[in-house]
Design a protein around this motif. Structure first.
Motif, PDB file in Angstrom:
ATOM      1  N   GLY A  24       0.739  -0.912   0.135  1.00 16.30           N
ATOM      2  CA  GLY A  24      -0.057   0.167  -0.043  1.00 16.30           C
ATOM      3  C   GLY A  24       0.655   1.553   0.515  1.00 16.30           C
ATOM      4  O   GLY A  24       2.030   1.486   0.654  1.00 16.30           O
TER       5      GLY A  24
ATOM      6  N   ARG B  58      -6.104   6.411  -5.402  1.00  8.41           N
ATOM      7  CA  ARG B  58      -7.006   7.067  -4.816  1.00  8.41           C
ATOM      8  C   ARG B  58      -7.128   7.498  -3.871  1.00  8.41           C
ATOM      9  O   ARG B  58      -7.686   8.362  -2.729  1.00  8.41           O
ATOM     10  N   LEU B  59      -6.410   7.455  -3.206  1.00  8.04           N
ATOM     11  CA  LEU B  59      -5.782   7.487  -1.024  1.00  8.04           C
ATOM     12  C   LEU B  59      -5.361   8.582  -1.551  1.00  8.04           C
ATOM     13  O   LEU B  59      -4.364   9.321  -0.053  1.00  8.04           O
TER      14      LEU B  59
ATOM     15  N   VAL C 195      -6.807   1.105  -6.639  1.00  6.08           N
ATOM     16  CA  VAL C 195      -7.108   1.544  -4.768  1.00  6.08           C
ATOM     17  C   VAL C 195      -5.854   2.923  -4.494  1.00  6.08           C
ATOM     18  O   VAL C 195      -6.278   3.443  -3.452  1.00  6.08           O
ATOM     19  N   GLU C 196      -5.153   2.529  -4.872  1.00  5.84           N
ATOM     20  CA  GLU C 196      -3.489   2.974  -4.220  1.00  5.84           C
ATOM     21  C   GLU C 196      -4.103   4.453  -4.222  1.00  5.84           C
ATOM     22  O   GLU C 196      -3.656   5.745  -3.635  1.00  5.84           O
TER      23      GLU C 196
END
Lengths: 204, 204, 204, 204
Positions: free
Chosen positions: A27, A113-114, A110-111
């Motif tokens: 992550g 969007r963080l 995923v990542e």
DNA sequence: AATGAATGAGTATTCATTCAT
DNA sequence: AATGAATGAATACTCATTCAT
């Protein structure tokens, strides 16, 4: 390309690859810059010769991949004239890339969007370029009398992307990825948008 | 409800409201728990009597709002029988809530997505409940012979949500929110999905 | 003083003492905040409840010591009327403090000078208060006809301080501190300034 | 001097000049070696052919300037026989140099003091040479019966330097440098030391 | 239930310096 | 002599969370 330039590009590539692997594995937040450096076989500081900071590294991965995605898309659509078929192949291509590059998809779906920068500040020109292909299909379909003239290419483009993206995210997040039939989902989404935008059939 | 319980609920509400305001103003990461506490008029520690941690506070806002959204949706759809009309009203209702609760929308559309828990770990039951209304419309439409039987309610639900959500995000992020006509976008998206899912008209 | 306040003061004092010891031992730059915290028996973060940052801690030591120095000076000069004698005792007192508080002197004479804030930005009110005692002696000496009227108290104050301070620094830096006779140096400096500022003796 | 040596000296000089400018502008710590290199028109690494490290560069500036200062002082005092007059001219000369070379003074008065090496480790031979001129004046004054025999040249030398230096620093740090009359201050300090060291006038 | 003083984990980043060319 | 790409050491500080009162 000179020897120095070639070495340079090669080093940048090594860093990018290492980052994709580490981001997918641990992550973005948990990934330590020193982990990426070690995996790339360079010193920590070297990363900062090629990228402004850790977040810039993430965003650069996004841009590099969007460029690849875009050029692959152009190739895929080459010679396809019917805008409806182009849309179908767009969706199929998109999900094929997602499926075949799990690590990259994990990072982008995923990542990425963080990242505050990506969500709030960054204006993703590369994404617009990619989606612009869809908007162009809509316009051509309208010119050819296949798509209703009141369909707004801009907002429909976002709707189409949202649909693809959300399904892509659900796939990436799914524990059991085999239950998902991405190819089928691609055709289904494409079909709904094609039919949904189509002109009314002549009522005889 | 006893006086104690009422006081308790009231304090929880004060914290939630303060959190929405602070999250919208400074963003989730930059928001300090002590800021929220001060705005809510309680001590830092008090927040932890009502919420497990800062992220839980964010997720709780999401859940509270989804409950509200869901019950408002039920009300809105009450008495509407035609599944196609229900879908249309779903979209319209969704964007009306987005537009009328900017702060909340900002938090749910943007800040929530910066949460690792939400993206990766959390299974948003409340969101499923909300979207389930759409899936149910699809199933009813299929039973009534209005929607093609090969449409898969589950994946189409995600596609529909992705489309709404992405447009909602573009609106929230837009500098000039007046250029966006959310009502029109709502009808457009709904129309595409309704037509896209519809059975072929009988060719006479 | 309440129990809480007393505990608080006590903790601040423990941190200050630890800092003097660690700064004197390893120097300001090499001193780690965590070293100071451990020696004071508190957590790292606790230091930041009492001081803005590491440099502020250094400056606070300076201020605390200047207050002590000042009040000790007042006591020492109490009852001494002759401004010339006051100046003599000022110098003697100053060097006595330097000699009796080696650690503190080391920090103030040496480490403090490595601080950008102290050198460039900080306006040391406490130092002015201390030196103001000298300037006041000059003014009184002028009123009593003992000191030439053309002596400028302000610039002479800095000259006097510079003289004391430089000798103090040489002592602190000296490998062999016994070769230095600080008491004698004090009287010598005082004598030069007293004689140097004195009115011409009447030529008979 | 050969052409190569001349080129070499010229490059060293370019680096030194660039360093004074950059140190004065941004401060020693904030000054990047690469800034100095760019300003001098050389590569980063080149600086290390002429100086051991960044701090050595600062110290070299100090030494170069002290040499200049010293030789200028000799010239200034040439032909002046009376030790008291020599002391007066010393002070005047010192402050004239400070005033006429602001950048250099800024670096020597302020930035140099932020250097651990200078404060703690470095034994400034060049400064001793410079100040030795004062000590020599004292000795001569004593031989000529003008200065009290009990005055200790060594410690008085430091006191004198401290006085000059502190006034110089106050001037460099002063926002409004015009309010300061350095020439007057020079004469005042010199006068105090001369009178302060003088033998008692014969009481008739 | 409420408080708020105390805790302590956790790492991106800079930039002086080196050395292969 | 000169270059400049690569190196890698080194740590202050924040702030979510706890728990004694």
């Amino acid at each position: 390309m000179s020897k120095a330039e070639s070495r340079k590009s090669e080093k940048r590539g090594r860093i990018t690859d290492a980052a994709v692997a580490v981001f997918a594995e641990r992550g973005f937040h948990a990934a330590r810059v020193s982990d990426i450096a070690r995996r790339a076989g360079v010193a920590d500081g070297t990363i900062y010769l090629y990228f402004k900071n850790k977040e810039d590294l993430l965003l650069s991965i996004f841009e590099d991949q969007m460029d690849l995605l875009r050029s692959g898309l152009d190739e895929t659509l080459q010679g396809i004239e019917d805008p409806r078929e182009r849309i179908r192949r767009f969706a199929t291509y998109h999900f094929r890339m997602v499926r075949e590059h799990r690590n990259v998809a994990e990072v982008l779906q995923v990542e990425l969007r963080l990242s505050t920068k990506f969500i709030k500040d960054y204006r993703p020109q590369r994404l617009w370029d990619y989606l612009g292909v869809f908007a162009q299909c809509v316009r051509e379909g309208q010119e050819q009398g296949l798509i209703r003239p009141e369909v707004v290419p801009f907002s429909t483009m976002w709707a189409f992307f949202g649909a693809l993206d959300q399904i892509g995210m659900q796939w990436v997040l799914a524990r059991n990825k085999d239950k998902f039939n991405l190819d089928q989902a691609a055709l289904d989404v494409a079909e709904i948008f094609i039919r949904g935008m189509a002109v009314d059939p002549p009522t005889s």
